[in-house]
Structure formats: structure tokens, C-alpha cells
Motif scaffolding. Structure first.
Motif, PDB file in Angstrom:
ATOM      1  N   GLY A   1       0.825  -1.215   0.000  1.00 61.45           N
ATOM      2  CA  GLY A   1       0.000   0.000   0.000  1.00 61.45           C
ATOM      3  C   GLY A   1       0.852   1.254   0.000  1.00 61.45           C
ATOM      4  O   GLY A   1       2.079   1.189   0.116  1.00 61.45           O
ATOM      5  N   LYS A   2       0.183   2.398  -0.146  1.00 59.93           N
ATOM      6  CA  LYS A   2       0.898   3.677  -0.047  1.00 59.93           C
ATOM      7  C   LYS A   2       0.371   4.396   1.184  1.00 59.93           C
ATOM      8  O   LYS A   2      -0.831   4.581   1.347  1.00 59.93           O
ATOM      9  CB  LYS A   2       0.659   4.498  -1.328  1.00 59.93           C
ATOM     10  N   SER A   3       1.289   4.764   2.061  1.00 63.09           N
ATOM     11  CA  SER A   3       0.880   5.387   3.317  1.00 63.09           C
ATOM     12  C   SER A   3       0.329   6.790   3.096  1.00 63.09           C
ATOM     13  O   SER A   3       0.759   7.508   2.203  1.00 63.09           O
ATOM     14  CB  SER A   3       2.068   5.459   4.266  1.00 63.09           C
ATOM     15  N   ALA A   4      -0.590   7.178   3.966  1.00 65.88           N
ATOM     16  CA  ALA A   4      -1.148   8.536   3.943  1.00 65.88           C
ATOM     17  C   ALA A   4      -0.313   9.504   4.777  1.00 65.88           C
ATOM     18  O   ALA A   4      -0.759  10.618   5.070  1.00 65.88           O
ATOM     19  CB  ALA A   4      -2.595   8.501   4.451  1.00 65.88           C
ATOM     20  N   LEU A   5       0.888   9.078   5.129  1.00 70.98           N
ATOM     21  CA  LEU A   5       1.730   9.885   6.015  1.00 70.98           C
ATOM     22  C   LEU A   5       1.887  11.328   5.523  1.00 70.98           C
ATOM     23  O   LEU A   5       1.850  12.276   6.314  1.00 70.98           O
ATOM     24  CB  LEU A   5       3.104   9.204   6.133  1.00 70.98           C
TER      25      LEU A   5
END
Lengths: 353, 353
Positions: A188-192
Motif C-alpha cells: 500500500g501507499k501510506s497517507a503519512l
């Protein structure tokens, strides 16, 4: 019933997956990592000084917070740590969801959200996933008391695009939005990055899955300094010292080995993609999981039947007897060898039944 | 203030004692044990298998619960464990104090009680200690939502007789009564036997003081099976796995060495009694502490002045800027050597000022 029992906070607790005590099982039921923690964790344990155990640990968990700050390029005041992400999320519910308005989360999701809402007497409203088990972002545009969802979602494994997450955040500027990224490291791609853009967003992660340390209970959250300050105030009103000395030190040691971390995640992703193909051939269907588990249903044989048959063979997977998903199994991605044993059994069972 | 901030649970958190990072201090400010944990703890750590850290710990904490059951001759269903006694007490407040009536505790006591009450929005009423800092049992005979007090009390160290405790319990059969025995192993008598007599009584203890394991965060409660069941239900609604693998294993190892435990407690008691005599000679007065600390006031020099003067010499004690006790210092009992350094400094300071 005795009089004092009338004052008890009665609850329906969360049911964790079974932790069988015998050793010769294939354990694919609680999304643990099949690989051991980094060798640096072992080295750190070997050097650990038990004499220091007589002293309280750092109340602000500096050792671990500083290591997380360095790893994720965040300021230390933007980080909160807790006893697994469950502790972090429980503290978030207690701290941020006090409006009296319902908190929104998906109908099919981590089954602890409604338990926390109940224990803290927080109203909530489940937003149904669509028929493909996808979050419908427009459902979250109405007035609410806060928003929480996992990405990828559990137990479906389905990932939401960051642009869609940002749409939800943009429509929820007056409440706290929590993105539970327990499984984000498996593709996944983090929402950081959104934490820097929106001061009402919390991103929660854990050492339990991608860092092979479920047994150490380490979770953390990233958020704006003001959010983290509120969270720490409530934490300090609950327990001054939540993280014991081994958790702080071993957590730091795990973070010091990014190569091992990436290698393990890469192996699990490769195994998952292979297993997807094999399960398709056996007549299973499932969403395109980006987590360390698959959420599968068979064209002919019921999930409950398979669950029971697997259990007899000491292969543990997770079955949820809940609306919409009672014909699904959640199968953790184990080692290639474990998955081969699972696939061999399923192949034989499906042929014979 | 942003709109989402209006929904935040705002609190005034508990302030723990300082944990100075430099090493050459005499640390007598947080009631830690001056002796290291049992050598069995070190042995256990050396044998610990980090590979198992990838798996969740036991949700019911069997390893530790069974060891406690054996040590204290209790049934395993009469035991609850948590992340230090703070976690245990926080869970107790959340679980049992829901009547809407005020919970009763002393005005001078563990300063976390009012913090837990505030964070969970529980009303409370403080009952004043008498002029000798003794609990007045009759104050607890009125209608209330629950009772909690430490025995020995903190920060006074004063012990209450078991017969008086039983009087309080007898007058409070309709609420839960919690006896916080964090310091009971230094000369007190535990109320454990009353747990079998009254199903509404909880006795809470910790590994942080007498077992030299503040850094491991292990606390526990004894109570009737029905009380423990309610407590576990709320715990499982908060965090399925609170105790990490090292805490479970090292806690068990500590319990396996009763001789070492008694030796350390004996040494601390002997040092305490000696220090009492020396402090008397220097013009200090104090109650007859049965804990691992003394709560002292000087006939001439203010507590705050002494606190600051000690701190400059890197001797840390605890000062509470609170009504009735703002001229007292709480001094943890350290090693004989540490106490000699404290006494030498105090003697010189008092002569010169």
C-alpha cells in the motif's frame, strides 16, 4: 445480581483469533508475520541489562519515538506510541470522539472499532462497503463525530487510493480522521504525507505485522503536534508508563534494519501473489488484497465447512460469522512452505467434496 | 481553536516523578527498588527466544497468571494482570465506577485517583485524613459510588489495620472496594484473605516496587471470579494483548525466586528503620511508614528549600505542591550507601542553615 454489579460497565468484548498452544500447527489466523524479527532484535536482547529493569521506563518513550522520527522523517512531537496499535486506537477513540455525533466506519472492517465505541459509549454508524467490498467515499461526506477506516481495509485487504482518502479528509475538516495502516507495508501507499497537510489526520501503524513483532506490542501514530499533544495528555491520564524497557529497546533495534524489513515484506508480497493465482485455479474468488492476508470465498464449498476441515488438519484460518462475510475465510500469508501445505489440502478437499 | 478540537477529551494528566537521564544521580523520587531484579530474571532473559516475538502473546496471560496463582494460592480466575498497577487501576475505574455517585478516596493519597476519575468523567469526593494523616474509616460509611485507597497509604506510608479495612468493606457492600497494595510487601499485611470473604473487594499489587521491575510494567489484581470476569471483559474491549512476551516470561521468573524477594524487602525495611532514627535526630518528623519511602517534614527548614538544595546535589526526592502536604518530602528508601549520602548532606545543610 448483587447491587454493585449494577454499576459495572458491561460490554461485549472483541474476540481475538485463537492462539493455539500446541506447536505443530500452521497458524494463518491472526495475520502474524511468518518470519522472525530482524537479527538486530536478537542482538539487542542479548545485550539488554536486566539491572535497569528496577527503574521505570521513559514516560515519553524517547528511545522509540526518536527512532521512529528518524525512520519516517517526522518530528518527535508528531509521534505517539502505545501497546500495539490497539492501544493507540483505543486512546484515539477515548480522546477524539467526544462530540456525541456518530463516528463513521465501514460495515465490514476491523471488528474492534465498534467494540471501542461501545466501551466508551461513543455513538457510531457503519457505512456499507459496495458489492466489491470497496469503501464508498461519498458515504463519509455527511456530518459525523469522526471517521476511522483501515487502509488496506481488513479483513478484505482492499486498498484505497490516496486521492480518495484525501477526498474523505477534505470533507471532514471538523472532526478527526484516523487511517489505520496496520497492513500498509505489504504494497500500500501510506497517507503519512497527508499528516503534514491536514492537522486533523492521524495515521496509525504497528510493529505486529510487517516488523514481525506482534509479541512485543508496539504501535504508533503520526499526526500534527496538536493532535499528538491531546493524545499524550489522555495517555498520561491513564498510565504514565505504557511501554516497558524491552519494548522501547527492541522496537528501536527493529527499526535499525530496514533491509531486513523490506526483504520480509517482499517475500510475503511474492508469496501472496503466487497464492492468489493458485487459489483462483481452485475456484476461489477474492478482492485484490494488498495486505498480508487474503479474504476468499469458494464457488461451491462453504467457508464454514472449509474452516472446520482446515482446523482438523491443524491449519488455522479466520472465519467471521457476520452478515455479508459469513461465506469468506481470511487467510494469513505464511511461508511458501506453509502456503503449499494449505493449497495441497484445499486441492484435495475440493476434489473429494 | 479548530472545530475538531471541541470534541477532544481534555484532561489534566498525572505528573510522574522525574526520570533524569544522567547516571550519577541518587534517585529517591519514584519509589523504585534500589536492588536489581532476581538473578532468575537475567537467566530467563538470556534464554528468551526472539523468534517467538513474531507471534501475539497469550491474550489471557496464562504464563503469568498461573505463576501468580501458585505464588499467592489463588484460583487463576481470581487474577487480573495489566501493564503496571496503573493500568490495572485505570481498568478498575472504567469497569466498576459507573453509578454516577461519587467515588470516595482520601484527600492525601495516590495522586492518580482523581486523574482517572476525571478522564472517565467519574464524580468523586475526597475524605480528609486526620491530623496524623490517618484514614478516618467512618467517613467511608456514607453512600458512594465505590471506594479506593492504598494500604499503606501513599505518600504517607501509613498502614491501616486489616480489621479497620474490613469495617470499611462491611459498610460498602453495594459498591466495589479497591485496596491498592503497591507498597504492602514492606511490612504491611495484605487484605488478600478478604477477597475470599467479600465478592466486591479487589486487591491490587505490582512488580514495580518489591519485585524491582518498574521497567517491566507488571501489575495485578485479586478478586472474586465475577469481579475478575467483568474486568477482563473491559480489558478485552480495550486491547486484546496488553502484556508482551518478555513481561509474561520475566514476571514468571521473578515469582520463582521468593528467597531473593524476601531478602530485598528485608534489606529495605532494615534501611528504612535505621533512616527513621537518623532523620529524627536531624529534626525531621514523619508517620510510621510501612512502605519503601518516608514522608518527612522538618521542624525549621521548608520542604521546598530542601527539595531544591538536594536536587542541586543530584539527589532527587519527591515534592508535592499540594494543600496540607506542601511542607513534606517523600524520600524513597535506597541502598544504605545512598541513604548515608542523603543523611550526610541533610546534616551539613541543617547545620549551616
Amino acid at each position: 445480581m448483587r447491587t454493585w454489579e449494577k454499576n459495572v460497565r458491561t460490554v461485549v468484548p472483541y474476540t481475538p483469533g485463537e492462539q493455539p498452544k500446541f506447536v505443530d500447527v500452521i497458524k494463518l489466523n491472526t495475520n502474524e508475520n511468518p518470519y522472525p524479527p530482524s537479527p538486530k532484535v536478537k542482538e539487542c536482547l542479548e545485550k539488554m541489562n536486566t539491572e535497569a529493569f528496577r527503574l521505570y521506563p521513559e514516560p515519553a518513550c524517547d528511545t522509540l519515538v526518536d527512532a521512529l522520527a528518524e525512520t519516517y522523517h517526522m518530528d518527535r512531537d508528531e509521534i505517539f506510541v502505545g501497546v500495539g496499535s490497539d492501544d493507540v486506537l483505543a486512546m484515539c477513540f477515548l480522546t477524539f470522539f467526544n462530540s456525541g455525533k456518530p463516528v463513521f466506519f465501514p460495515d465490514i472492517t476491523y471488528s474492534f472499532y465498534d467494540v471501542w465505541a461501545d466501551v466508551f459509549r461513543i455513538p457510531y454508524e457503519c457505512q456499507p462497503l459496495d458489492k466489491d467490498f470497496r469503501i464508498v467515499k461519498e458515504d463519509y461526506y455527511r456530518e459525523n463525530g469522526g471517521v476511522v477506516f483501515p487502509n488496506p481495509n481488513a479483513p478484505t485487504g482492499i486498498l484505497m487510493e490516496l486521492s480518495e482518502i484525501e477526498d474523505i479528509i477534505r470533507h471532514n475538516q471538523d472532526v478527526v480522521v484516523i487511517i489505520d495502516e496496520a497492513y500498509v507495508d505489504f504494497g500500500g501507499k501510506s497517507a503519512l504525507e497527508l499528516v503534514h497537510k491536514y492537522d486533523n489526520v492521524l495515521v496509525v501503524q504497528t510493529f505486529s505485522k510487517s516488523r514481525s513483532m506482534a509479541g512485543m506490542r508496539i504501535g504508533y501514530a503520526f499526526g500534527s503536534k496538536v493532535l499528538i499533544k491531546y493524545l499524550n495528555d489522555v495517555k498520561y491520564s491513564f498510565n504514565s508508563y505504557t511501554m516497558n524497557r524491552p519494548a522501547l529497546e527492541l522496537g528501536k533495534a527493529a527499526l535499525a534494519d530496514p533491509a531486513y524489513f523490506e526483504e520480509c515484506c517482499g517475500k510475503i508480497i511474492a508469496t501472496r501473489e503466487r497464492v492468489k493465482k493458485e487459489l483462483s485455479r481452485l475456484g476461489f474468488s477474492f478482492g485484490d488484497s494488498m495486505a498480508n492476508f487474503l479474504f476468499v470465498t469458494h464457488e461451491r464449498i462453504s467457508a464454514r465447512e472449509l474452516f472446520e476441515a482446515l482446523k482438523i488438519k491443524k491449519i488455522f484460518v479466520r472465519y467471521f460469522n457476520k452478515p455479508r462475510i459469513d461465506n469468506y475465510l481470511r487467510i494469513t500469508i505464511g511461508t511458501d512452505e506453509e502456503m503449499d501445505q494449505l493449497l495441497a489440502f484445499l486441492k484435495k478437499y475440493i476434489q473429494e467434496n
